[in-house]
Design a protein around this motif. Structure first.
Motif, PDB file in Angstrom:
ATOM      1  N   GLU A  70      32.349  41.733  52.894  1.00  0.00           N
ATOM      2  CA  GLU A  70      33.650  42.749  52.779  1.00  0.00           C
ATOM      3  C   GLU A  70      34.446  42.944  53.673  1.00  0.00           C
ATOM      4  OE1 GLU A  70      34.457  44.771  49.958  1.00  0.00           O
ATOM      5  OE2 GLU A  70      32.336  44.958  48.725  1.00  0.00           O
ATOM      6  N   ALA A  86      39.950  46.259  39.566  1.00  0.00           N
ATOM      7  CA  ALA A  86      39.011  47.015  40.055  1.00  0.00           C
ATOM      8  C   ALA A  86      37.794  46.801  39.115  1.00  0.00           C
ATOM      9  CB  ALA A  86      39.330  48.478  39.921  1.00  0.00           C
ATOM     10  N   ALA A  87      37.898  46.600  37.898  1.00  0.00           N
ATOM     11  CA  ALA A  87      36.814  46.373  37.009  1.00  0.00           C
ATOM     12  C   ALA A  87      35.943  44.996  37.372  1.00  0.00           C
ATOM     13  CB  ALA A  87      37.064  46.328  35.526  1.00  0.00           C
ATOM     14  N   ARG A  89      36.030  43.654  40.334  1.00  0.00           N
ATOM     15  CA  ARG A  89      35.485  44.045  41.628  1.00  0.00           C
ATOM     16  C   ARG A  89      34.158  44.716  41.566  1.00  0.00           C
ATOM     17  NH1 ARG A  89      39.307  43.353  45.695  1.00  0.00           N
ATOM     18  NH2 ARG A  89      38.600  45.087  46.983  1.00  0.00           N
ATOM     19  N   SER A  90      34.116  45.665  40.503  1.00  0.00           N
ATOM     20  CA  SER A  90      32.867  46.622  40.091  1.00  0.00           C
ATOM     21  C   SER A  90      31.839  45.685  39.604  1.00  0.00           C
ATOM     22  CB  SER A  90      33.299  47.578  39.236  1.00  0.00           C
ATOM     23  OG  SER A  90      32.035  48.355  39.183  1.00  0.00           O
ATOM     24  N   ARG A  91      32.180  44.582  38.778  1.00  0.00           N
ATOM     25  CA  ARG A  91      31.284  43.702  38.296  1.00  0.00           C
ATOM     26  C   ARG A  91      30.452  42.998  39.346  1.00  0.00           C
ATOM     27  NH1 ARG A  91      34.785  43.592  33.619  1.00  0.00           N
ATOM     28  NH2 ARG A  91      35.634  41.801  34.870  1.00  0.00           N
ATOM     29  N   ARG A  93      30.568  43.211  42.649  1.00  0.00           N
ATOM     30  CA  ARG A  93      29.543  44.318  43.607  1.00  0.00           C
ATOM     31  C   ARG A  93      28.291  44.274  42.841  1.00  0.00           C
ATOM     32  NH1 ARG A  93      34.868  46.916  45.265  1.00  0.00           N
ATOM     33  NH2 ARG A  93      35.210  46.350  47.137  1.00  0.00           N
ATOM     34  N   ALA A  94      28.398  44.894  41.705  1.00  0.00           N
ATOM     35  CA  ALA A  94      27.172  45.244  40.931  1.00  0.00           C
ATOM     36  C   ALA A  94      25.981  44.133  40.817  1.00  0.00           C
ATOM     37  CB  ALA A  94      27.354  45.807  39.401  1.00  0.00           C
TER      38      ALA A  94
ATOM     39  N   LEU B  60      34.928  51.367  30.492  1.00  0.00           N
ATOM     40  CA  LEU B  60      34.053  50.515  31.435  1.00  0.00           C
ATOM     41  C   LEU B  60      32.655  51.023  31.407  1.00  0.00           C
ATOM     42  CD1 LEU B  60      36.272  49.328  34.327  1.00  0.00           C
ATOM     43  CD2 LEU B  60      35.849  47.917  32.264  1.00  0.00           C
ATOM     44  N   LEU B  62      29.869  51.063  34.082  1.00  0.00           N
ATOM     45  CA  LEU B  62      29.673  50.438  35.385  1.00  0.00           C
ATOM     46  C   LEU B  62      28.168  51.037  35.776  1.00  0.00           C
ATOM     47  CD1 LEU B  62      32.796  52.016  37.375  1.00  0.00           C
ATOM     48  CD2 LEU B  62      32.393  49.950  35.987  1.00  0.00           C
ATOM     49  N   VAL B  63      27.471  49.803  36.524  1.00  0.00           N
ATOM     50  CA  VAL B  63      26.165  50.031  37.087  1.00  0.00           C
ATOM     51  C   VAL B  63      26.092  49.804  38.573  1.00  0.00           C
ATOM     52  CG1 VAL B  63      25.074  49.219  34.998  1.00  0.00           C
ATOM     53  CG2 VAL B  63      25.730  47.565  36.630  1.00  0.00           C
ATOM     54  N   GLN B  64      25.027  50.003  39.127  1.00  0.00           N
ATOM     55  CA  GLN B  64      24.771  49.781  40.791  1.00  0.00           C
ATOM     56  C   GLN B  64      25.664  51.020  41.428  1.00  0.00           C
ATOM     57  OE1 GLN B  64      22.766  48.180  42.593  1.00  0.00           O
ATOM     58  NE2 GLN B  64      21.871  46.891  40.709  1.00  0.00           N
ATOM     59  N   ALA B  67      28.481  50.039  44.099  1.00  0.00           N
ATOM     60  CA  ALA B  67      29.627  49.485  43.068  1.00  0.00           C
ATOM     61  C   ALA B  67      30.519  50.678  42.430  1.00  0.00           C
ATOM     62  CB  ALA B  67      29.104  48.461  42.019  1.00  0.00           C
ATOM     63  N   TYR B  71      34.347  51.695  43.142  1.00  0.00           N
ATOM     64  CA  TYR B  71      35.398  51.690  41.983  1.00  0.00           C
ATOM     65  C   TYR B  71      36.015  52.944  41.958  1.00  0.00           C
ATOM     66  CZ  TYR B  71      37.219  51.682  37.172  1.00  0.00           C
ATOM     67  OH  TYR B  71      38.127  51.924  36.156  1.00  0.00           O
ATOM     68  N   GLU B  74      38.287  52.768  44.714  1.00  0.00           N
ATOM     69  CA  GLU B  74      39.765  52.289  44.270  1.00  0.00           C
ATOM     70  C   GLU B  74      40.611  52.697  43.215  1.00  0.00           C
ATOM     71  OE1 GLU B  74      38.276  47.951  43.666  1.00  0.00           O
ATOM     72  OE2 GLU B  74      37.638  47.840  45.744  1.00  0.00           O
ATOM     73  N   THR B  75      40.064  53.370  42.305  1.00  0.00           N
ATOM     74  CA  THR B  75      40.874  53.951  41.289  1.00  0.00           C
ATOM     75  C   THR B  75      41.331  55.468  41.542  1.00  0.00           C
ATOM     76  OG1 THR B  75      39.052  54.351  40.000  1.00  0.00           O
ATOM     77  CG2 THR B  75      39.729  52.307  39.596  1.00  0.00           C
ATOM     78  N   ARG B  93      30.029  50.874  55.301  1.00  0.00           N
ATOM     79  CA  ARG B  93      29.402  50.064  54.603  1.00  0.00           C
ATOM     80  C   ARG B  93      27.837  49.660  54.859  1.00  0.00           C
ATOM     81  NH1 ARG B  93      34.494  47.350  52.819  1.00  0.00           N
ATOM     82  NH2 ARG B  93      35.207  48.329  50.937  1.00  0.00           N
TER      83      ARG B  93
END
Lengths: 213, 213
Positions: A70, A86-87, A89-91, A93-94, B60, B62-64, B67, B71, B74-75, B93
């Protein structure tokens, strides 16, 4: 710029791929994990957590592979290791964390050592432990990626990201322990596409100065 | 906005703290991990990885936990869960990942279940396993934070970050398994400062609708 690494360390392998993708040259400092060099006084001064990788960069000493990647992406943005949204990035990272948190930690050297030493678990059961978490973790990641619906040539779209960087070292390990991989055809197709890129191929185990067969 | 959670899940606990710090209200959907609800068909449609947390947000799923928290940051940037500088973000981190990757995965329910079921490891040895990774991991994190030199009231500076969010649930677990904590005075002082904040206190186990003593 110096990377403390071990040829077979998945976490170090991730950072090697990231540095290669970014086109960043570095000095390679091999740490002999099998001989226990990471527990010696000299290396504990580098990283008290006794883990590789460590990256010396910009006057900083960075630890934890995903935090390092990162950092590289924030300070050297091209080519990006994360998508723009953002979506997305989240996927990404997950998917990376599904390997880095849910799968890899159960199968690293110190854990297998504890199973052998403190718990007296024999090799066949240790290998079954390895394969259990590896096969289950990869199956769950494949399902997660399919559900996300954003995969292309790579886990997210058509460029390699943090997620592919985590996938590739895990497949190397899976093969070493003869884990089943036929149940994750999507991930394996992505793995092959990654390995066709020099940034991934040059980071592999047997191209490192400290590799021993 | 819906959070699939379990009262004692450390990963869900992290997301609850993050949502509270951001002031985001949410519906709480409890998943009974002890009864195996996460392995049922209904929950596997929510998350094929059979893990909590899952956050439904912005259309969305979201998992993890890490992550999800990235998210949210960021949002919904205020208040930030990461510092402004790249160096600080990397330190935060790295501390979060020291818990999320190196410590927590070895001690979660499914792993303890495998040790008991497949490997026949008795309770005292399972608890020793728990305490070994927990005590070692926290000691290494304390050393890492001291070496970073940026700690203040919290792990990085004077505001809670992703790192503190990961620390607090781990201390809850450590206490449950009666792990030693006297060797990490810096982390424990930070833990107490966190728990004085409603965002952390309201996220704790026994304030969740699905908590059972």
């Amino acid at each position: 710029m110096r990377l403390y690494s071990a040829a077979r360390s998945s976490a170090a392998f991730r950072v090697r791929i990231g540095l290669n993708l970014k086109g960043i040259a570095y000095d390679y400092a091999g740490v002999d994990l099998v001989a226990g060099e990471q527990r010696g006084e000299r290396y504990r001064d580098v990283n008290p957590a006794e883990l590789v990788p460590v990256l010396d960069i910009d006057g900083l000493r960075l630890v934890q592979s995903l935090a390092i990647l990162e950092y590289l992406d924030e300070t050297r943005p091209m080519p990006p290791l994360l998508p723009a949204s953002a979506a997305g990035r989240s996927r990404v990272r997950a998917a990376a964390l599904a390997i880095a948190c849910d799968l890899h930690p159960l199968n690293n050297l110190r854990v297998l050592g504890y199973l052998r030493g403190e718990l007296g678990i024999e090799t066949p059961q240790r290998n079954a432990w390895y394969r259990h978490w590896c096969e289950q973790g990869l199956a769950q990641l494949e399902a997660q990626v399919r559900l996300g619906g954003a995969q292309g040539a790579f886990i997210e779209g058509d460029h390699p990201t943090l997620a592919d960087i985590c996938l590739v070292p895990q497949i190397f390990n899976a093969r070493r322990f003869e884990a089943r991989l036929g149940h994750v055809p999507l991930l394996m197709a992505i793995f092959e596409r990654c390995m066709a890129l020099p940034a991934f191929a040059d980071a592999q185990w047997d191209r490192q100065p400290d590799f021993r067969a």
